[in-house]
Write an enzyme that holds these catalytic residues in place. Sequence first.
Site, short mmCIF file in Angstrom:
data_model
loop_
_atom_site.label_atom_id
_atom_site.label_comp_id
_atom_site.label_asym_id
_atom_site.label_seq_id
_atom_site.Cartn_x
_atom_site.Cartn_y
_atom_site.Cartn_z
N CYS A 295 -46.63 20.83 -23.09
CA CYS A 295 -47.39 21.27 -21.92
C CYS A 295 -47.03 22.71 -21.61
O CYS A 295 -45.91 23.00 -21.19
CB CYS A 295 -47.10 20.37 -20.72
N GLU B 240 -54.53 21.64 -23.68
CA GLU B 240 -53.93 21.55 -25.01
C GLU B 240 -54.91 22.13 -26.00
O GLU B 240 -56.13 22.02 -25.83
CB GLU B 240 -53.62 20.08 -25.34
#
Length: 199
Positions: A2, A97
């Site tokens: 992340c 992502e």
Amino acid sequence: MCGRYALFSVDLLRNLGVELPQGLPPARYNIAPTQRIAIRRKESLEPARWGLIPHWKKTLDGPPLFNARVETVAEKPSFRDAYQSGRCVVPMDGYYEWKDSQPHFVTGPDGLLWAAGLWASGLGQLSATVVTAAATEEMEWLHHRQPKFLLPDEVQAWLAGADLGGPTSVRGLSTYPVDKAVGNVRNDYPGLIEPVDKS
């Protein structure tokens, strides 16, 4: 992993009974490491630097410690003290992502997500890191890691020091491609989370 996320549901947090003191970052759509984020240690949110600063660190040199692997967090020198006595959770509306140079926005099944985190106060400032875990079966196509999201009944257990290793228990995440403008940390506006047509 992340490295970017969004948090804009401040009113939702207030409705959940979370105290919102002054000094919190405003609604954000492209939060990056070293920027201010909101963390929850007890019943209120607090502003913190994204990138853990252990108590023994003397400078901000080196890459920011913005992620910590759940599999090794109890032993790694950078994280073990915070793992023992510095638990927090990080609220997110979703995270970004990349797959084959294309950014995707990942959201939860019920709106707000709570990621396991750790905090420290080295160099006189509150800082935090997001704990990551191996991706679940539904998410491994996108990346082999993802934030360690907690179910509602796991949040207090994590804050109290429980060992919640392994993949996230949260299922039903949704993903869709978004504009590549999110790759520039200077871009921060609602349009970044809008889906783009890849057909």
